[in-house]
Design an enzyme around this catalytic site. Structure first.
Site, PDB file in Angstrom:
ATOM      1  N   ARG A 110     -46.345  -2.660  -6.001  1.00  0.00           N
ATOM      2  CA  ARG A 110     -45.295  -2.144  -5.053  1.00  0.00           C
ATOM      3  C   ARG A 110     -45.853  -2.530  -3.549  1.00  0.00           C
ATOM      4  NH1 ARG A 110     -43.595   2.858  -4.563  1.00  0.00           N
ATOM      5  NH2 ARG A 110     -43.588   2.402  -2.287  1.00  0.00           N
TER       6      ARG A 110
ATOM      7  N   ASP B 202     -57.227   7.711  -0.479  1.00  0.00           N
ATOM      8  CA  ASP B 202     -57.716   6.763  -1.512  1.00  0.00           C
ATOM      9  C   ASP B 202     -59.173   6.925  -1.981  1.00  0.00           C
ATOM     10  OD1 ASP B 202     -55.394   5.353  -1.440  1.00  0.00           O
ATOM     11  OD2 ASP B 202     -56.000   3.719   0.074  1.00  0.00           O
TER      12      ASP B 202
ATOM     13  N   LYS C  77     -58.704  -4.801   0.752  1.00  0.00           N
ATOM     14  CA  LYS C  77     -57.505  -5.148   0.007  1.00  0.00           C
ATOM     15  C   LYS C  77     -56.408  -4.853   0.827  1.00  0.00           C
ATOM     16  CE  LYS C  77     -55.809  -2.096  -2.894  1.00  0.00           C
ATOM     17  NZ  LYS C  77     -54.476  -1.621  -2.771  1.00  0.00           N
ATOM     18  N   ASN C  78     -56.258  -3.714   1.365  1.00  0.00           N
ATOM     19  CA  ASN C  78     -55.104  -3.240   2.087  1.00  0.00           C
ATOM     20  C   ASN C  78     -54.850  -3.761   3.555  1.00  0.00           C
ATOM     21  OD1 ASN C  78     -54.451  -1.840   0.006  1.00  0.00           O
ATOM     22  ND2 ASN C  78     -54.897   0.222   0.698  1.00  0.00           N
TER      23      ASN C  78
ATOM     24  N   ASP D 274     -37.774   4.652   2.155  1.00  0.00           N
ATOM     25  CA  ASP D 274     -36.647   4.822   3.338  1.00  0.00           C
ATOM     26  C   ASP D 274     -37.176   4.649   4.791  1.00  0.00           C
ATOM     27  OD1 ASP D 274     -38.212   7.160   2.610  1.00  0.00           O
ATOM     28  OD2 ASP D 274     -37.320   8.074   4.300  1.00  0.00           O
ATOM     29  N   GLN D 275     -38.357   5.015   5.177  1.00  0.00           N
ATOM     30  CA  GLN D 275     -38.691   4.773   6.631  1.00  0.00           C
ATOM     31  C   GLN D 275     -38.657   3.285   6.969  1.00  0.00           C
ATOM     32  OE1 GLN D 275     -39.064   7.509   9.048  1.00  0.00           O
ATOM     33  NE2 GLN D 275     -38.085   8.278   6.880  1.00  0.00           N
TER      34      GLN D 275
ATOM     35  N   CYS E 248     -44.484   5.329  -8.622  1.00  0.00           N
ATOM     36  CA  CYS E 248     -45.775   4.412  -9.516  1.00  0.00           C
ATOM     37  C   CYS E 248     -46.477   5.637  -9.776  1.00  0.00           C
ATOM     38  CB  CYS E 248     -46.417   3.798  -8.479  1.00  0.00           C
ATOM     39  SG  CYS E 248     -47.243   4.732  -7.160  1.00  0.00           S
TER      40      CYS E 248
ATOM     41  N   ARG F  76     -43.167   7.701  -3.751  1.00  0.00           N
ATOM     42  CA  ARG F  76     -43.430   6.563  -2.990  1.00  0.00           C
ATOM     43  C   ARG F  76     -42.033   5.694  -2.391  1.00  0.00           C
ATOM     44  NH1 ARG F  76     -48.691   3.362  -4.514  1.00  0.00           N
ATOM     45  NH2 ARG F  76     -48.923   3.228  -1.994  1.00  0.00           N
ATOM     46  N   PRO F  77     -41.117   6.598  -1.656  1.00  0.00           N
ATOM     47  CA  PRO F  77     -39.852   5.840  -1.431  1.00  0.00           C
ATOM     48  C   PRO F  77     -40.254   5.069   0.058  1.00  0.00           C
ATOM     49  CG  PRO F  77     -40.078   7.985  -0.421  1.00  0.00           C
ATOM     50  CD  PRO F  77     -41.065   7.925  -1.317  1.00  0.00           C
TER      51      PRO F  77
ATOM     52  N   ILE G 151     -51.024  13.580   0.670  1.00  0.00           N
ATOM     53  CA  ILE G 151     -50.374  12.290   0.867  1.00  0.00           C
ATOM     54  C   ILE G 151     -49.615  12.225  -0.321  1.00  0.00           C
ATOM     55  CG2 ILE G 151     -50.508   9.880   1.502  1.00  0.00           C
ATOM     56  CD1 ILE G 151     -51.854  11.802   3.693  1.00  0.00           C
TER      57      ILE G 151
ATOM     58  N   ARG H 226     -57.225  -4.401  -9.909  1.00  0.00           N
ATOM     59  CA  ARG H 226     -56.285  -4.693  -8.904  1.00  0.00           C
ATOM     60  C   ARG H 226     -56.923  -4.436  -7.498  1.00  0.00           C
ATOM     61  NH1 ARG H 226     -51.383  -0.859  -8.944  1.00  0.00           N
ATOM     62  NH2 ARG H 226     -51.125  -2.044  -7.008  1.00  0.00           N
TER      63      ARG H 226
HETATM   64  N1  EPU Z   1     -43.227   7.647   2.340  1.00  0.00           N
HETATM   65  C1  EPU Z   1     -41.812   7.949   2.391  1.00  0.00           C
HETATM   66  N2  EPU Z   1     -41.018   7.115   2.932  1.00  0.00           N
HETATM   67  C2  EPU Z   1     -41.359   5.968   3.466  1.00  0.00           C
HETATM   68  C3  EPU Z   1     -42.644   5.518   3.128  1.00  0.00           C
HETATM   69  C4  EPU Z   1     -43.801   6.585   2.755  1.00  0.00           C
HETATM   70  O1  EPU Z   1     -41.708   9.353   2.127  1.00  0.00           O
HETATM   71  O2  EPU Z   1     -40.603   5.042   3.781  1.00  0.00           O
HETATM   72  C5  EPU Z   1     -44.390   8.598   1.848  1.00  0.00           C
HETATM   73  C6  EPU Z   1     -45.204   8.278   0.473  1.00  0.00           C
HETATM   74  O3  EPU Z   1     -44.286   8.688  -0.569  1.00  0.00           O
HETATM   75  C7  EPU Z   1     -46.314   9.131   0.617  1.00  0.00           C
HETATM   76  C8  EPU Z   1     -46.759   9.024   2.288  1.00  0.00           C
HETATM   77  O4  EPU Z   1     -45.228   8.862   2.834  1.00  0.00           O
HETATM   78  O5  EPU Z   1     -46.086  10.461   0.476  1.00  0.00           O
HETATM   79  C9  EPU Z   1     -47.560   8.044   2.901  1.00  0.00           C
HETATM   80  O6  EPU Z   1     -47.392   6.607   2.235  1.00  0.00           O
HETATM   81  P1  EPU Z   1     -47.684   5.378   2.877  1.00  0.00           P
HETATM   82  O7  EPU Z   1     -46.290   4.816   3.266  1.00  0.00           O
HETATM   83  O8  EPU Z   1     -48.317   5.607   3.982  1.00  0.00           O
HETATM   84  O9  EPU Z   1     -48.245   4.601   1.769  1.00  0.00           O
HETATM   85  P2  EPU Z   1     -48.379   3.132   1.399  1.00  0.00           P
HETATM   86  O10 EPU Z   1     -48.107   2.364   2.618  1.00  0.00           O
HETATM   87  O11 EPU Z   1     -47.286   2.817   0.248  1.00  0.00           O
HETATM   88  C10 EPU Z   1     -50.844   2.473   1.612  1.00  0.00           C
HETATM   89  C11 EPU Z   1     -51.950   1.927   0.722  1.00  0.00           C
HETATM   90  C12 EPU Z   1     -52.147   3.038  -0.314  1.00  0.00           C
HETATM   91  C13 EPU Z   1     -52.605   4.311   0.474  1.00  0.00           C
HETATM   92  C14 EPU Z   1     -51.611   4.697   1.521  1.00  0.00           C
HETATM   93  C15 EPU Z   1     -51.935   6.035   2.307  1.00  0.00           C
HETATM   94  C16 EPU Z   1     -51.465  -0.349   0.882  1.00  0.00           C
HETATM   95  C17 EPU Z   1     -51.097  -1.687   0.416  1.00  0.00           C
HETATM   96  N3  EPU Z   1     -51.286   0.758   0.203  1.00  0.00           N
HETATM   97  O12 EPU Z   1     -49.749   2.759   0.786  1.00  0.00           O
HETATM   98  O13 EPU Z   1     -53.306   2.333  -0.999  1.00  0.00           O
HETATM   99  O14 EPU Z   1     -52.861   5.139  -0.382  1.00  0.00           O
HETATM  100  O15 EPU Z   1     -51.274   3.783   2.325  1.00  0.00           O
HETATM  101  O16 EPU Z   1     -53.122   5.800   2.908  1.00  0.00           O
HETATM  102  O17 EPU Z   1     -51.722  -0.428   2.145  1.00  0.00           O
HETATM  103  C18 EPU Z   1     -54.573   2.175  -2.943  1.00  0.00           C
HETATM  104  O18 EPU Z   1     -55.175   1.310  -2.232  1.00  0.00           O
HETATM  105  O19 EPU Z   1     -55.227   2.546  -3.797  1.00  0.00           O
HETATM  106  C19 EPU Z   1     -53.361   2.725  -2.288  1.00  0.00           C
HETATM  107  C20 EPU Z   1     -52.513   3.351  -2.939  1.00  0.00           C
END
Ligand code: EPU
Length: 451
Positions: A122, A336, A52-53, A154-155, A146, A151-152, A358, A428
C-alpha cells in the site's frame, strides 16, 4: 541450524503438505517457512539495516528530479523491490547493487500506479505526492484495506485539494489533476498526523507555487529524513520533526546522493530478541534517539539498555516486570513495536496492558501467541498479557509484517520447535532476519519448498 535439518526429508508433515500446495498453485510463497528451535541465548553484534519506511518515500521522491540519484544503505526487502518495480513502470531507470540504489530520473512515461503493484504494497501511494507535484496529475489505484485496518488516504487527498487539485474516484483508482498544472501553496491541517500523508504533502508542496504549511504533521524520524533528502535536492522545508511543517515551493529540484538512516523498528525487534532470550547483544549503526520510547518501556520492564559508541547494548535477564504500553504517534511508543513488546511481556511476571490506538485490527498475533501458550485476553483496544508464560513451539501463521516478527521472537524462547508459515510478510520489512538471528546464536532456518 544448517545441514540435514534443512533438507526436504526433515520437513515437518505440514510443510510436505504445503509442498503439494506449491505444486498445485505454482507459488513459492505458499511453502516458505521459518523453522526455529527455541531456547538459545543470543549473543554478539548485529548491524541494523537502513529504514524501510524512510527508503520507500525517498525512492518515490526521486520522481521529483531528473538526473542521477544515488541512495545508500537501502535495505534489501520485498517492499523496496516493489517500489523499484513501480519506479520502472513510471519510466525511471533503476539499478541496484547491494545496499546502493541508483535511479536515473527522467520524465515519467506514465503517471499511473497500477493496482497490480499497489495491492502488493500500500506504500505505493507514496508516488502520489511526487507525481502531482511534478506533473500536475496522477492516477493511483486505491489501496483498500489491509490486514491491520481500513487505512484510508482521505487526508492525503484533502491536502492536495487544499493546494488546488481536483480529485475523482474512478474504477478503483483515484485520479488527481491540477488545473493549470501546478499546485498552489496552501495551509492544511491533518485531522490525524498521518506518516505517508505528511510525506506525500511535503513532496507535492516542494514544487508548488508559494508557501504551504502542514499542521498536525507526523513527527516520525522517517518524515524528518525525507525532508532532509528533499532539502538536499533543493527544496525549502522547515519544521520537519515538529508538528508544523512549512514548505516554500521552488521551481525545480536536482538529484541527490544520500545514505538512509537506520531502521528503528528492526533495531527494536532485535532489542526484544536479546531480552526474551536473556541474551547480550550489541546493535550497531542505530540512532538511539529514535528508540527512546521503546528503550524507556523496556528499561521499565527491567531490561538493561546502554548506549555503546554508535550502538546500543541490550542485556536481558528474564523474568521481567509487567509494563503497560499505549501506542502513539512519534515520539510515543510505535505501533510497529506493539506486537514485539507483547512477546516481551509474556516473559514478565504479572499483568501488562498493551493498548493499540493507531490501527483498529493490529492484534492478529494474539491468537497465534495463545496457541503457543501465552495468556492474553483482548478487551477493546487493550490486550491484557498475564505472565510469565512458558511458551511451547507450534505451527503458526504470519499475518502481517510486525505480527510475523512477534512470532519469530516467541519462537526464540519457546520450548521445542516453532514453524512459521507465510514468512513473505517478514521479507517485506526485515533484511535477512534469519541470517542475522542465526549469527547471534539462534537456531533458525528458512525452509523453502522444492518441487
Ligand atoms: N489515516 C486516516 N486517513 C488518512 C491517513 C491515515 O484515517 O488519510 C489513519 C490510518 O487509518 C491509521 C492512522 O491514521 O489509523 C495512522 O496511519 P498513517 O497514515 O500514519 O500510517 P501509514 O502512513 O499508512 C506508516 C508506516 C506504517 C506505520 C504507520 C504508523 C510507512 C510506509 N508505513 O503507515 O508502517 O505503522 O505509519 O506509524 O511508512 C510497517 O512498517 O509495518 C507499517 C505498517
Amino acid at each position: 541450524m544448517s545441514g540435514p535439518r534443512n533438507g526436504p526429508n526433515r520437513l515437518q508433515p505440514y510443510l510436505r503438505n504445503r509442498l503439494c500446495d506449491r505444486v498445485r498453485t505454482g507459488t513459492r510463497h505458499a511453502v516458505d517457512g521459518f523453522h526455529i528451535v527455541g531456547g538459545e541465548t543470543l549473543r554478539g553484534t548485529v548491524r541494523i539495516s537502513g529504514a524501510k519506511n524512510a527508503a520507500l518515500p525517498i525512492l518515490c521522491a526521486s520522481l521529483l528530479a531528473d538526473g542521477e540519484h544515488v541512495f545508500r544503505n537501502v535495505p534489501q526487502l520485498r517492499d523496496v523491490d516493489t517500489t523499484i518495480a513501480l519506479l520502472r513502470h513510471l519510466g525511471q531507470q533503476v539499478a541496484r547493487e547491494g545496499s546502493v540504489v541508483r535511479v536515473r530520473g527522467q520524465p515519467a512515461r506514465s503517471v499511473e500506479a497500477p493496482y497490480e503493484l499497489v495491492k502488493q504494497m500500500r506504500a505505493s501511494v507514496l508516488v502520489l505526492g511526487p507525481l502531482v507535484g511534478r506533473y500536475g496529475e496522477a492516477r493511483v489505484s486505491l489501496p483498500g484495506g489491509c490486514a491491520i485496518g481500513a487505512r484510508p488516504i482521505d487526508q492525503h487527498l484533502a491536502g492536495l485539494q487544499a493546494m488546488g487539485a481536483e480529485v475523482r474516484l474512478e474504477h478503483g483508482y483515484v485520479h488527481v489533476r491540477v488545473p493549470g498544472g501546478r499546485l498552489r501553496g496552501a495551509d492544511f491541517r491533518c485531522q490525524i498526523p498521518t506518516v505517508t500523508g505528511t510525506e506525500n504533502l511535503m513532496c507535492a508542496a516542494a514544487l508548488a507555487a508559494g508557501r504551504s504549511t502542514i499542521a498536525n504533521a507526523a513527527r516520525e524520524p522517517e518524515v524528518e529524513e525525507l525532508a532532509r533528502v528533499l532539502n538536499k535536492m533543493g527544496a525549502r522545508i522547515e519544521g520537519a520533526g515538529t508538528d508544523t511543517i512549512t514548505v516554500h515551493g521552488v521551481e525545480a529540484l536536482h538529484p541527490v546522493d544520500h545514505a538512509i538512516i537506520a531502521d528503528r523498528i528492526e533495531a527494536g525487534t532485535f532489542m526484544v530478541a536479546a531480552a526474551v532470550t536473556g541474551g547480550d547483544v550489541l546493535l550497531e549503526g542505530v540512532t538511539f534517539d529514535h528508540l527512546e520510547a521503546v528503550a524507556e518501556r523496556m528499561r521499565a520492564a527491567g531490561v538493561a539498555i546502554e548506549r555503546e559508541g554508535s550502538g546500543v547494548r541490550v542485556v536481558g535477564r528474564p523474568p521481567y516486570r509487567p509494563t503497560d504500553v499505549v501506542t502513539e504517534p512519534y515520539p510515543g511508543f510505535p505501533t510497529d513495536m506493539q506486537a514485539q513488546f507483547m512477546v516481551l511481556m509474556c516473559r514478565a511476571r504479572g499483568r501488562s496492558a498493551i493498548t493499540e490506538t493507531i490501527f483498529e485490527n493490529r492484534f492478529m498475533h494474539v491468537p497465534e501467541l495463545c496457541r503457543m501458550g501465552a495468556c492474553i485476553e483482548i478487551r477493546g483496544k487493550t490486550a491484557w498479557v498475564s505472565g510469565e508464560s512458558r511458551l511451547q513451539g507450534a505451527e503458526v501463521m504470519a499475518t502481517d509484517l510486525r505480527a510475523s516478527a512477534s512470532l519469530v521472537l516467541a519462537g526464540l524462547f519457546a520450548e521445542g520447535e516453532t514453524v512459521i508459515r507465510r514468512v513473505y510478510h517478514i521479507d517485506r520489512g526485515y533484511e535477512r532476519i534469519e541470517h542475522k538471528l542465526a549469527a547471534l546464536g539462534a537456531r533458525i532456518a528458512r525452509v523453502e519448498g522444492r518441487a
